[in-house]
Design a protein around this motif. Structure first.
Motif, PDB file in Angstrom:
ATOM      1  N   TYR A   1       0.825  -1.208   0.000  1.00  0.00           N
ATOM      2  CA  TYR A   1       0.000   0.000   0.000  1.00  0.00           C
ATOM      3  C   TYR A   1       0.862   1.262   0.000  1.00  0.00           C
ATOM      4  O   TYR A   1       2.037   1.240   0.367  1.00  0.00           O
ATOM      5  CB  TYR A   1      -0.923   0.018   1.218  1.00  0.00           C
ATOM      6  CG  TYR A   1      -0.203   0.063   2.551  1.00  0.00           C
ATOM      7  CD1 TYR A   1       0.138   1.284   3.142  1.00  0.00           C
ATOM      8  CD2 TYR A   1       0.151  -1.110   3.222  1.00  0.00           C
ATOM      9  CE1 TYR A   1       0.811   1.327   4.364  1.00  0.00           C
ATOM     10  CE2 TYR A   1       0.822  -1.074   4.416  1.00  0.00           C
ATOM     11  CZ  TYR A   1       1.150   0.150   4.994  1.00  0.00           C
ATOM     12  OH  TYR A   1       1.827   0.188   6.176  1.00  0.00           O
ATOM     13  N   ILE A   2       0.236   2.357  -0.423  1.00  0.00           N
ATOM     14  CA  ILE A   2       0.879   3.669  -0.382  1.00  0.00           C
ATOM     15  C   ILE A   2      -0.153   4.689   0.056  1.00  0.00           C
ATOM     16  O   ILE A   2      -1.303   4.677  -0.409  1.00  0.00           O
ATOM     17  CB  ILE A   2       1.487   4.048  -1.756  1.00  0.00           C
ATOM     18  CG1 ILE A   2       2.234   5.380  -1.653  1.00  0.00           C
ATOM     19  CG2 ILE A   2       0.442   4.076  -2.859  1.00  0.00           C
ATOM     20  CD1 ILE A   2       3.103   5.679  -2.865  1.00  0.00           C
ATOM     21  N   PHE A   3       0.225   5.548   1.013  1.00  0.00           N
ATOM     22  CA  PHE A   3      -0.610   6.664   1.473  1.00  0.00           C
ATOM     23  C   PHE A   3      -0.022   7.951   0.906  1.00  0.00           C
ATOM     24  O   PHE A   3       1.187   8.204   1.049  1.00  0.00           O
ATOM     25  CB  PHE A   3      -0.634   6.749   3.001  1.00  0.00           C
ATOM     26  CG  PHE A   3      -1.364   5.614   3.673  1.00  0.00           C
ATOM     27  CD1 PHE A   3      -2.134   4.724   2.956  1.00  0.00           C
ATOM     28  CD2 PHE A   3      -1.274   5.448   5.050  1.00  0.00           C
ATOM     29  CE1 PHE A   3      -2.815   3.681   3.584  1.00  0.00           C
ATOM     30  CE2 PHE A   3      -1.947   4.420   5.688  1.00  0.00           C
ATOM     31  CZ  PHE A   3      -2.719   3.528   4.954  1.00  0.00           C
ATOM     32  N   THR A   4      -0.874   8.775   0.297  1.00  0.00           N
ATOM     33  CA  THR A   4      -0.429   9.989  -0.375  1.00  0.00           C
ATOM     34  C   THR A   4      -1.210  11.196   0.132  1.00  0.00           C
ATOM     35  O   THR A   4      -2.439  11.132   0.242  1.00  0.00           O
ATOM     36  CB  THR A   4      -0.638   9.867  -1.900  1.00  0.00           C
ATOM     37  OG1 THR A   4       0.037   8.712  -2.375  1.00  0.00           O
ATOM     38  CG2 THR A   4      -0.103  11.095  -2.625  1.00  0.00           C
ATOM     39  N   PRO A   5      -0.536  12.311   0.424  1.00  0.00           N
ATOM     40  CA  PRO A   5      -1.274  13.496   0.881  1.00  0.00           C
ATOM     41  C   PRO A   5      -2.104  14.117  -0.243  1.00  0.00           C
ATOM     42  O   PRO A   5      -1.676  14.142  -1.394  1.00  0.00           O
ATOM     43  CB  PRO A   5      -0.160  14.448   1.339  1.00  0.00           C
ATOM     44  CG  PRO A   5       1.037  14.033   0.551  1.00  0.00           C
ATOM     45  CD  PRO A   5       0.912  12.549   0.383  1.00  0.00           C
ATOM     46  N   VAL A   6      -3.296  14.581   0.098  1.00  0.00           N
ATOM     47  CA  VAL A   6      -4.147  15.329  -0.829  1.00  0.00           C
ATOM     48  C   VAL A   6      -4.171  16.775  -0.344  1.00  0.00           C
ATOM     49  O   VAL A   6      -4.573  17.053   0.789  1.00  0.00           O
ATOM     50  CB  VAL A   6      -5.576  14.754  -0.864  1.00  0.00           C
ATOM     51  CG1 VAL A   6      -6.448  15.575  -1.812  1.00  0.00           C
ATOM     52  CG2 VAL A   6      -5.558  13.285  -1.266  1.00  0.00           C
TER      53      VAL A   6
ATOM     54  N   GLU B   1      -2.580  23.155   2.152  1.00  0.00           N
ATOM     55  CA  GLU B   1      -2.458  22.294   3.314  1.00  0.00           C
ATOM     56  C   GLU B   1      -3.041  20.901   3.005  1.00  0.00           C
ATOM     57  O   GLU B   1      -3.885  20.746   2.116  1.00  0.00           O
ATOM     58  CB  GLU B   1      -3.204  22.911   4.502  1.00  0.00           C
ATOM     59  CG  GLU B   1      -2.630  24.234   4.978  1.00  0.00           C
ATOM     60  CD  GLU B   1      -1.175  24.121   5.412  1.00  0.00           C
ATOM     61  OE1 GLU B   1      -0.836  23.117   6.088  1.00  0.00           O
ATOM     62  OE2 GLU B   1      -0.370  25.002   5.062  1.00  0.00           O
ATOM     63  N   VAL B   2      -2.577  19.918   3.752  1.00  0.00           N
ATOM     64  CA  VAL B   2      -3.099  18.561   3.584  1.00  0.00           C
ATOM     65  C   VAL B   2      -4.531  18.525   4.088  1.00  0.00           C
ATOM     66  O   VAL B   2      -4.805  18.873   5.241  1.00  0.00           O
ATOM     67  CB  VAL B   2      -2.243  17.530   4.347  1.00  0.00           C
ATOM     68  CG1 VAL B   2      -2.842  16.143   4.219  1.00  0.00           C
ATOM     69  CG2 VAL B   2      -0.804  17.534   3.840  1.00  0.00           C
ATOM     70  N   GLU B   3      -5.467  18.125   3.222  1.00  0.00           N
ATOM     71  CA  GLU B   3      -6.862  18.058   3.633  1.00  0.00           C
ATOM     72  C   GLU B   3      -7.386  16.621   3.685  1.00  0.00           C
ATOM     73  O   GLU B   3      -8.468  16.374   4.190  1.00  0.00           O
ATOM     74  CB  GLU B   3      -7.733  18.876   2.694  1.00  0.00           C
ATOM     75  CG  GLU B   3      -7.818  18.333   1.281  1.00  0.00           C
ATOM     76  CD  GLU B   3      -8.841  19.090   0.440  1.00  0.00           C
ATOM     77  OE1 GLU B   3      -9.393  20.095   0.933  1.00  0.00           O
ATOM     78  OE2 GLU B   3      -9.067  18.673  -0.705  1.00  0.00           O
ATOM     79  N   ALA B   4      -6.619  15.672   3.145  1.00  0.00           N
ATOM     80  CA  ALA B   4      -7.028  14.268   3.174  1.00  0.00           C
ATOM     81  C   ALA B   4      -5.820  13.401   2.814  1.00  0.00           C
ATOM     82  O   ALA B   4      -4.764  13.919   2.408  1.00  0.00           O
ATOM     83  CB  ALA B   4      -8.178  14.015   2.214  1.00  0.00           C
TER      84      ALA B   4
END
Length: 344
Positions: free
Chosen positions: A115-120, A126-129
């Protein structure tokens, strides 16, 4: 159905997609069709989007999963805590992270997921999700482990084969009367070894049926099947080491029969038979070679490489008993060896 996830999904693509229904529908079709697990967390670590593949893995509907955290979905506490820490790290560092983890699939059992988690990022930068993508890599991992095992097995077999060839060459040249004779013997023995390898290769080096080993060993000595050999025995599989040992034994016996025994005239015959028996409570194979109709047999005055291979080397390779008898009516060879359960 998705509620607040709609805005996040649109922003995840690009702002213009909100004004382009066709693009949005294409994106929706793509994320639902992929076998990868696609999802979005909000800043409170709650799922605000999950595609059908992820919902299937959970065995849940979106209504059941919406706005729940990993722990509330049913992840093991250690697993949920790991993802909570990773989400916070993505928010703090504003950079993606990657990992892998086992997880129980509702239909397939425990699988391995990469898996990979990526900032939105929002319009304010700013990071919102946090968007996530997870792929089932169980089959690939198993394939890689299998390839690694094959490499180790191949390395082991190559070393064993080279040791066999080294011993064969050294002992053959040590008993040969000249280089020409030695070269001819070495070549024929290598060909016998090669034929046995062909049988094992077809069986992926797991085991080999004795009938196939016998067929390969006697093929050079008769043009028409059954013209010189009587072969009988049930299906019986032996390990690669014992298959090679039997193949080399029959080569030596065949070579001797051509020179001095049943294959040196037109009347001689050879009977090869085997059986799977119970010896002292353990499944074993008994193997017999009997020559008849050849010239009267005279025991050799000295033991050459072939005799030593049959009497001593084979005993070690087979892990059983062997016997070589120069009976007046023809050479007799007997061998017994235990059968490994996985080779049956």
């Amino acid at each position: 159905m998705l509620g607040s996830a709609t805005v996040l999904r649109v922003r995840f693509v690009q702002p213009a997609s909100a004004q382009d229904p066709a693009t949005f529908r294409a994106f929706e079709a793509m994320v639902q069709a992929t076998p990868d697990l696609l999802y979005v967390f909000d800043l409170q670590h709650r799922f605000v989007y999950a595609n059908d593949a992820l919902l299937t893995m959970w065995g849940m509907t979106w209504e059941e999963a919406r706005l729940k955290t990993c722990l509330e979905i049913g992840y093991e506490p250690w697993h949920a805590a790991m993802h909570d820490e990773e989400i916070e790290r993505v928010i703090a560092t504003r950079a993606p992270i990657r990992g892998d983890v086992p997880f129980p699939h509702s239909e397939k059992g425990v699988r391995i997921y990469d898996y990979i988690f990526t900032p939105v990022f929002g319009e304010d930068g700013e990071v919102e999700a946090i968007a996530g993508s997870t792929r089932d890599v169980t089959d690939r991992r198993q394939h890689e482990e299998h390839l690694q095992l094959l490499i180790h097995e191949l390395n082991h077999r190559v070393k064993n084969t080279l040791s066999t060839v080294q011993s064969l060459v050294r002992q053959t040249l040590g008993t040969a009367e000249g280089l020409d004779e030695g070269g001819h013997k070495i070549e024929s023995r290598l060909l016998a070894l090669s034929r046995a390898h062909d049988v094992l290769t077809r069986e992926n080096w797991h085991s080999a049926d004795i009938r196939d080993i016998v067929a390969g060993a006697i093929a050079p000595y008769e043009d028409v099947p059954g013209s010189r050999f009587d072969v009988a025995g049930p299906p019986c599989r032996v390990t690669p080491k014992r298959a090679l040992a039997l193949a080399m034994a029959m080569h030596e016996l065949g070579t001797n029969a051509v020179k001095y025994g049943a294959l040196s005239n037109e009347a001689g015959r050879i009977r090869i038979q085997w059986d799977c028996t119970d010896i002292d409570g353990r499944q074993s194979v008994s193997f017999q070679w009997r020559e008849t109709g050849g010239p009267d047999v005279v025991p050799p005055r000295r033991r050459g490489f072939g005799s030593r291979l049959l009497e001593r080397g084979l005993r070690n390779d087979l892990g059983g008993d062997v016997g070589l008898r120069y009976a007046p009516t023809g050479v007799e060879f007997n061998a017994t060896a235990p059968l490994d359960a996985h080779a049956r």
